[in-house]
Enzyme design. Structure first.
Site, mmCIF file in Angstrom:
data_model
loop_
_atom_site.group_PDB
_atom_site.id
_atom_site.type_symbol
_atom_site.label_atom_id
_atom_site.label_comp_id
_atom_site.label_asym_id
_atom_site.label_seq_id
_atom_site.Cartn_x
_atom_site.Cartn_y
_atom_site.Cartn_z
ATOM 1 N N LYS A 35 0.835 -1.199 0.000
ATOM 2 C CA LYS A 35 0.000 0.000 0.000
ATOM 3 C C LYS A 35 0.873 1.254 0.000
ATOM 4 O O LYS A 35 2.081 1.188 0.209
ATOM 5 C CB LYS A 35 -0.923 0.000 1.223
ATOM 6 C CG LYS A 35 -0.198 0.033 2.544
ATOM 7 C CD LYS A 35 -1.160 0.024 3.723
ATOM 8 C CE LYS A 35 -0.398 0.055 5.042
ATOM 9 N NZ LYS A 35 -1.306 0.133 6.196
ATOM 10 N N ARG A 131 -10.164 0.955 16.105
ATOM 11 C CA ARG A 131 -10.066 1.768 14.899
ATOM 12 C C ARG A 131 -11.027 1.231 13.841
ATOM 13 O O ARG A 131 -11.906 1.933 13.378
ATOM 14 C CB ARG A 131 -8.610 1.779 14.397
ATOM 15 C CG ARG A 131 -8.340 2.775 13.287
ATOM 16 C CD ARG A 131 -6.886 2.742 12.863
ATOM 17 N NE ARG A 131 -6.501 1.462 12.271
ATOM 18 C CZ ARG A 131 -5.321 1.231 11.706
ATOM 19 N NH1 ARG A 131 -4.391 2.184 11.686
ATOM 20 N NH2 ARG A 131 -5.042 0.047 11.183
ATOM 21 N N TYR A 256 18.522 29.419 6.111
ATOM 22 C CA TYR A 256 17.364 30.220 6.512
ATOM 23 C C TYR A 256 17.304 30.401 8.022
ATOM 24 O O TYR A 256 17.541 29.458 8.793
ATOM 25 C CB TYR A 256 16.069 29.549 6.046
ATOM 26 C CG TYR A 256 15.793 29.684 4.566
ATOM 27 C CD1 TYR A 256 15.639 30.930 3.977
ATOM 28 C CD2 TYR A 256 15.659 28.562 3.771
ATOM 29 C CE1 TYR A 256 15.381 31.060 2.624
ATOM 30 C CE2 TYR A 256 15.392 28.666 2.409
ATOM 31 C CZ TYR A 256 15.255 29.922 1.845
ATOM 32 O OH TYR A 256 14.999 30.048 0.499
ATOM 33 N N MET A 304 13.952 23.776 0.597
ATOM 34 C CA MET A 304 13.139 22.983 -0.323
ATOM 35 C C MET A 304 14.002 22.101 -1.224
ATOM 36 O O MET A 304 13.659 20.948 -1.499
ATOM 37 C CB MET A 304 12.265 23.895 -1.190
ATOM 38 C CG MET A 304 11.326 23.132 -2.108
ATOM 39 S SD MET A 304 10.337 24.218 -3.148
ATOM 40 C CE MET A 304 9.316 25.022 -1.918
#
Length: 359
Positions: A35, A131, A256, A304
């Site tokens: 999955k 759940r 940063y 990024m």
């Protein structure tokens, strides 16, 4: 020339880890859980690699299953969350998808379905995780209802899921096993309890069907060292290269927010990888990065597209030198722990921007 950021996927390691799951539970059939795009590794390629070994594959939902069918993967596929609408049942019938049923609505959809071929269904009990799954006597009633349907295979797998099997010293797993066994309406029915942690550390949870997932990708889910997990081989190696070198005087800051300041004259290497490539932004300064086979600490915030690493103490570093962020030499679980998360998240959130290279 392409950007050097890549995720190398070792399919031989994947097959090795699947074989280990089978060896640890020789009396069970192991369904390979792929999955979430095979935990970020690529569901199609991993599905094809495991198809000749596994009796069946497992995904979360029908969209993931259809992607595999469209790519030519033909093994049965278990939908771990079952159908989300009655219409999905006819698709499951057509494509040999097995259905995990966790609530009465899903069972009623099966009962009302007009099927030409028998359906393979699994029935899920809530043994304590709260759940998904049937509770108490409703589990037995749903089982008897399904047993009376002519378009449901006689062999219904009874399943549940562990909440804390990764915590080896947590007794709640034994309580869940006991709860589940008390709920079983038919002692001759096949059962499925073991996830990766169950396969590795809880032998008494092994049933006729096990569901190894995270361990297939070469990482242990367990919270402590365990001999059964030692043979696991990491499948993903996240790599890049050094793209710049800077001499940073004592007192100057990097990146940063100026969050890292040089306490001495330092050498800083810039590496072409960032949170846009799946490297976690929350990785703190000091997180280990492997450059030229040597460990150096992350220095400053993850950007990024780039990170900066303090290479002052590891000798000569030049542009183009290889970098490993995690994989064979840097454990993804270690990086995840430093980031306040788990290896599962780092792997499954690997974006499509990072090319997977299969070998």
């Amino acid at each position: 020339m392409a950007r050097p950021t890549k995720a190398h996927i070792d399919l031989d390691a994947l097959r090795h880890n699947y074989s280990l799951a089978c060896q640890l539970a020789p009396g069970a059939q192991s369904i390979a859980v792929i999955k979430a795009n095979a935990y970020g590794h690529g569901a199609i390629e991993c599905g094809k690699a495991l198809e000749s070994m596994a009796p069946a594959l497992a995904v979360a939902c029908i969209e993931e299953a259809m992607e595999l069918r469209s790519a030519g993967v033909n093994k049965p596929i278990l939908l771990l969350e079952g159908p989300f609408s009655p219409e999905e049942i006819s698709v499951a019938e057509q494509h040999n998808f097995w259905l995990m049923l966790s609530n009465q609505k899903q069972v009623d959809w099966i009962a009302e379905a007009q099927c030409q071929q028998p359906l393979t269904v699994w029935l899920k009990a809530d043994s304590g995780m709260h759940r998904l799954g049937f509770q108490g006597e409703a589990f037995g009633r749903a089982y008897q209802q399904l047993r009376q349907l002519p378009h449901v295979h006689d062999e219904i797998v009874l399943a549940s899921h562990f909440a804390a099997a990764d915590e080896v010293d947590n007794g709640f797993t034994r309580q869940q096993i006991a709860n589940f066994r008390d709920m079983i309406p038919d002692q001759s029915a096949p059962i499925s309890l073991s996830n990766s942690a169950g396969v590795l550390a809880w032998q008494d949870s092994h049933g006729q069907w096990n569901r190894p997932g995270y361990m297939l990708y070469g990482n242990t889910p367990l919270d402590q060292q365990h001999s059964n997990a030692e043979p696991l081989q990491p499948v993903m190696q996240l790599v890049s290269e050094v793209i710049a070198i800077h001499q940073v005087p004592k007192g100057d800051s990097v990146g940063y927010g100026c969050s890292w300041t040089a306490e001495r004259d330092s050498v800083i290497a810039t590496v072409a990888i960032g949170y846009g490539d799946g490297y976690p932004r929350q990785a703190p300064s000091g997180t280990p990065v492997l450059i030229n086979g040597q460990t150096a600490p992350l220095a400053g915030r993850v950007s990024m597209d780039m990170i900066t690493v303090d290479v002052t103490d590891i000798g000569s570093v030049t542009i183009g030198d290889p970098v490993e962020l995690w994989g064979r030499n840097v454990c993804v679980n270690q990086i995840a722990q430093l980031c306040g998360t788990i290896g599962y998240e780092l792997l499954t959130r690997m974006p499509l921007r990072t090319p997977r290279i299969y070998s």
